[in-house]
Motif scaffolding. Structure first.
Motif, mmCIF file in Angstrom:
data_model
loop_
_atom_site.group_PDB
_atom_site.id
_atom_site.type_symbol
_atom_site.label_atom_id
_atom_site.label_comp_id
_atom_site.label_asym_id
_atom_site.label_seq_id
_atom_site.Cartn_x
_atom_site.Cartn_y
_atom_site.Cartn_z
ATOM 1 N N GLY A 10 -0.886 -17.298 4.339
ATOM 2 C CA GLY A 10 -2.219 -17.793 4.644
ATOM 3 C C GLY A 10 -3.297 -17.103 3.835
ATOM 4 N N ALA A 11 -4.528 -17.510 4.097
ATOM 5 C CA ALA A 11 -5.648 -17.096 3.248
ATOM 6 C C ALA A 11 -6.274 -15.760 3.631
ATOM 7 N N GLY A 12 -5.794 -15.109 4.683
ATOM 8 C CA GLY A 12 -6.380 -13.812 5.018
ATOM 9 C C GLY A 12 -6.371 -13.472 6.487
ATOM 10 N N ASP A 13 -6.536 -14.458 7.336
ATOM 11 C CA ASP A 13 -6.523 -14.237 8.771
ATOM 12 C C ASP A 13 -5.073 -14.202 9.252
ATOM 13 N N PRO A 14 -4.624 -13.130 9.934
ATOM 14 C CA PRO A 14 -3.252 -13.100 10.448
ATOM 15 C C PRO A 14 -2.918 -14.278 11.350
ATOM 16 N N ASP A 15 -3.928 -14.874 11.970
ATOM 17 C CA ASP A 15 -3.681 -16.037 12.819
ATOM 18 C C ASP A 15 -3.305 -17.276 12.014
ATOM 19 N N TYR A 16 -3.467 -17.232 10.704
ATOM 20 C CA TYR A 16 -3.040 -18.341 9.859
ATOM 21 C C TYR A 16 -1.521 -18.368 9.667
ATOM 22 N N MET A 17 -0.830 -17.356 10.089
ATOM 23 C CA MET A 17 0.632 -17.329 9.954
ATOM 24 C C MET A 17 1.262 -18.450 10.779
ATOM 25 N N GLU A 199 -28.878 -31.102 -10.741
ATOM 26 C CA GLU A 199 -29.693 -31.037 -9.538
ATOM 27 C C GLU A 199 -29.061 -31.745 -8.346
ATOM 28 N N ASP A 200 -28.096 -32.635 -8.615
ATOM 29 C CA ASP A 200 -27.460 -33.389 -7.528
ATOM 30 C C ASP A 200 -26.159 -32.761 -7.044
ATOM 31 N N MET A 201 -25.738 -31.648 -7.664
ATOM 32 C CA MET A 201 -24.448 -31.050 -7.319
ATOM 33 C C MET A 201 -24.558 -30.182 -6.071
ATOM 34 N N GLU A 202 -23.567 -30.338 -5.173
ATOM 35 C CA GLU A 202 -23.452 -29.497 -3.989
ATOM 36 C C GLU A 202 -22.271 -28.549 -4.143
ATOM 37 N N ILE A 203 -22.363 -27.391 -3.491
ATOM 38 C CA ILE A 203 -21.272 -26.438 -3.514
ATOM 39 C C ILE A 203 -20.987 -25.950 -2.099
ATOM 40 N N TYR A 204 -19.696 -25.802 -1.809
ATOM 41 C CA TYR A 204 -19.232 -25.170 -0.568
ATOM 42 C C TYR A 204 -18.345 -24.012 -1.006
ATOM 43 N N TRP A 205 -18.807 -22.800 -0.793
ATOM 44 C CA TRP A 205 -18.171 -21.596 -1.351
ATOM 45 C C TRP A 205 -17.711 -20.662 -0.240
ATOM 46 N N GLY A 206 -16.594 -20.001 -0.480
ATOM 47 C CA GLY A 206 -16.119 -18.991 0.456
ATOM 48 C C GLY A 206 -15.352 -17.916 -0.280
ATOM 49 N N ALA A 207 -15.482 -16.679 0.182
ATOM 50 C CA ALA A 207 -14.770 -15.555 -0.428
ATOM 51 C C ALA A 207 -14.069 -14.739 0.648
ATOM 52 N N ASN A 208 -12.852 -14.263 0.310
ATOM 53 C CA ASN A 208 -12.022 -13.494 1.242
ATOM 54 C C ASN A 208 -11.942 -14.218 2.590
ATOM 55 N N ILE A 209 -11.662 -15.491 2.494
ATOM 56 C CA ILE A 209 -11.688 -16.364 3.667
ATOM 57 C C ILE A 209 -10.648 -15.919 4.692
ATOM 58 N N GLY A 210 -11.086 -15.779 5.930
ATOM 59 C CA GLY A 210 -10.196 -15.370 7.001
ATOM 60 C C GLY A 210 -10.147 -13.878 7.223
ATOM 61 N N ALA A 211 -10.591 -13.102 6.241
ATOM 62 C CA ALA A 211 -10.628 -11.649 6.376
ATOM 63 C C ALA A 211 -11.903 -11.236 7.113
ATOM 64 N N PRO A 212 -11.938 -10.022 7.652
ATOM 65 C CA PRO A 212 -13.139 -9.581 8.377
ATOM 66 C C PRO A 212 -14.406 -9.618 7.528
ATOM 67 N N GLU A 213 -14.251 -9.434 6.203
ATOM 68 C CA GLU A 213 -15.418 -9.386 5.325
ATOM 69 C C GLU A 213 -15.753 -10.749 4.720
ATOM 70 N N GLU A 214 -15.188 -11.816 5.258
ATOM 71 C CA GLU A 214 -15.420 -13.173 4.759
ATOM 72 C C GLU A 214 -16.910 -13.474 4.571
ATOM 73 N N LEU A 215 -17.214 -14.172 3.463
ATOM 74 C CA LEU A 215 -18.575 -14.637 3.205
ATOM 75 C C LEU A 215 -18.533 -16.121 2.860
ATOM 76 N N LEU A 216 -19.528 -16.867 3.330
ATOM 77 C CA LEU A 216 -19.622 -18.299 3.083
ATOM 78 C C LEU A 216 -21.027 -18.648 2.628
ATOM 79 N N ALA A 217 -21.144 -19.695 1.818
ATOM 80 C CA ALA A 217 -22.447 -20.214 1.417
ATOM 81 C C ALA A 217 -22.265 -21.678 1.029
ATOM 82 N N SER A 218 -23.312 -22.460 1.232
ATOM 83 C CA SER A 218 -23.246 -23.873 0.857
ATOM 84 C C SER A 218 -24.654 -24.407 0.650
ATOM 85 N N GLY A 219 -24.719 -25.543 -0.041
ATOM 86 C CA GLY A 219 -26.009 -26.174 -0.281
ATOM 87 C C GLY A 219 -26.059 -26.771 -1.678
#
Length: 254
Positions: A10-17, A199-219
């Motif tokens: 999985g991507a980082g969260d032990p619950d993804y197992m 100007e019309d492009m959208e992004i959905y971004w995530g880093a270290n997804i599922g880990a305690p230090e996960e960060l997300l951003a979008s727009g």
């Protein structure tokens, strides 16, 4: 015969197992754990924490190995990767011969899913084809960062009747694909998204997804690209490693 399990964790969260992955953990006699230095010790520690949480059937051995580094100066990217994989293959051959008994089961713990932008499966296949050592192997799929990214942002990867392209930062830098509605990008250490001016492009971004230090951003990409770059720098400084993924697509009309 020796048996090798390539387990998607999985991507980082032990619950993804998955249940299948947990059962596979409990079949292994030996775990091969890559060591990528102190900077990325967190990756090693998360693998060990997953084992400690889920292994109940036996007390396996853990074999840590230093991962060969890929050459930083090269002219042919694919040849450079092939040389790097060949060096890792030699490490695998030695470990299978010296650390794994004829009737034992060894395992690799692979982030996300082993079939998606990970070299372990390819290297194991090449080693088996070489005939240097006899073994059988099995793949256990895992929840990828792509699936986790979509879940975290509460979005569908595809829009109705449209395609999704999964690619890398290196390929995106060559040309933004004109025939894909949604583009998922992995392995973008150069932050290629920041060079896209639309100007019309959208992004959905995530880093270290599922880990305690996960960060997300979008727009809108133009509005959040600088924020994402700053978040990525902060995460690397505080944790020593960053594994991010993102989805790019044009905003809907209206």
């Amino acid at each position: 015969m020796r048996k090798i399990l390539i387990i998607g964790i999985g991507a980082g969260d032990p619950d993804y197992m998955t249940v299948q992955a947990i059962n596979a953990l409990n079949r292994a006699d030996v775990f091969f754990i890559p060591d990528k230095g102190d900077e990325k010790a967190g990756l090693r520690n998360q693998r060990l924490a997953i084992c400690e949480r889920y292994i109940k059937a036996k007390a396996p051995r853990f074999v840590t190995f230093r991962t060969p580094e890929r050459a930083k100066d090269f002219t042919d990217y694919k040849a450079n990767v092939a040389d790097w994989h060949a060096a890792i293959e030699q490490s695998y051959k030695r470990m299978f011969a010296e650390e794994l008994g004829e009737d034992q089961c060894g395992a690799f713990l692979v982030w996300g899913d082993p079939a998606l932008y990970d070299s372990t499966l390819r290297i194991v296949e090449n080693l088996l084809a070489s005939g240097a050592i006899a073994f059988d192997y099995e793949i256990i799929p895992g929840i990828s960062s792509i699936q986790a990214l979509a879940a975290k942002h509460k979005i569908s990867l595809n829009r109705i009747g449209e395609s999704v392209l999964v690619t890398t930062g290196r390929k995106l830098a060559e040309k933004f694909p004109s025939d894909a509605d949604s583009v998922v990008v992995l392995l973008d250490g150069d932050q290629t998204f920041a060079s896209i001016n639309d100007e019309d492009m959208e992004i959905y971004w995530g880093a270290n997804i599922g880990a305690p230090e996960e960060l997300l951003a979008s727009g809108k990409l133009a509005d959040v690209k600088d924020e994402i770059k700053a978040l990525r720098v902060r995460l690397k400084r505080e944790n020593g490693w960053v594994m991010d993924a993102y989805l790019l697509r044009k905003a809907k009309d209206g």
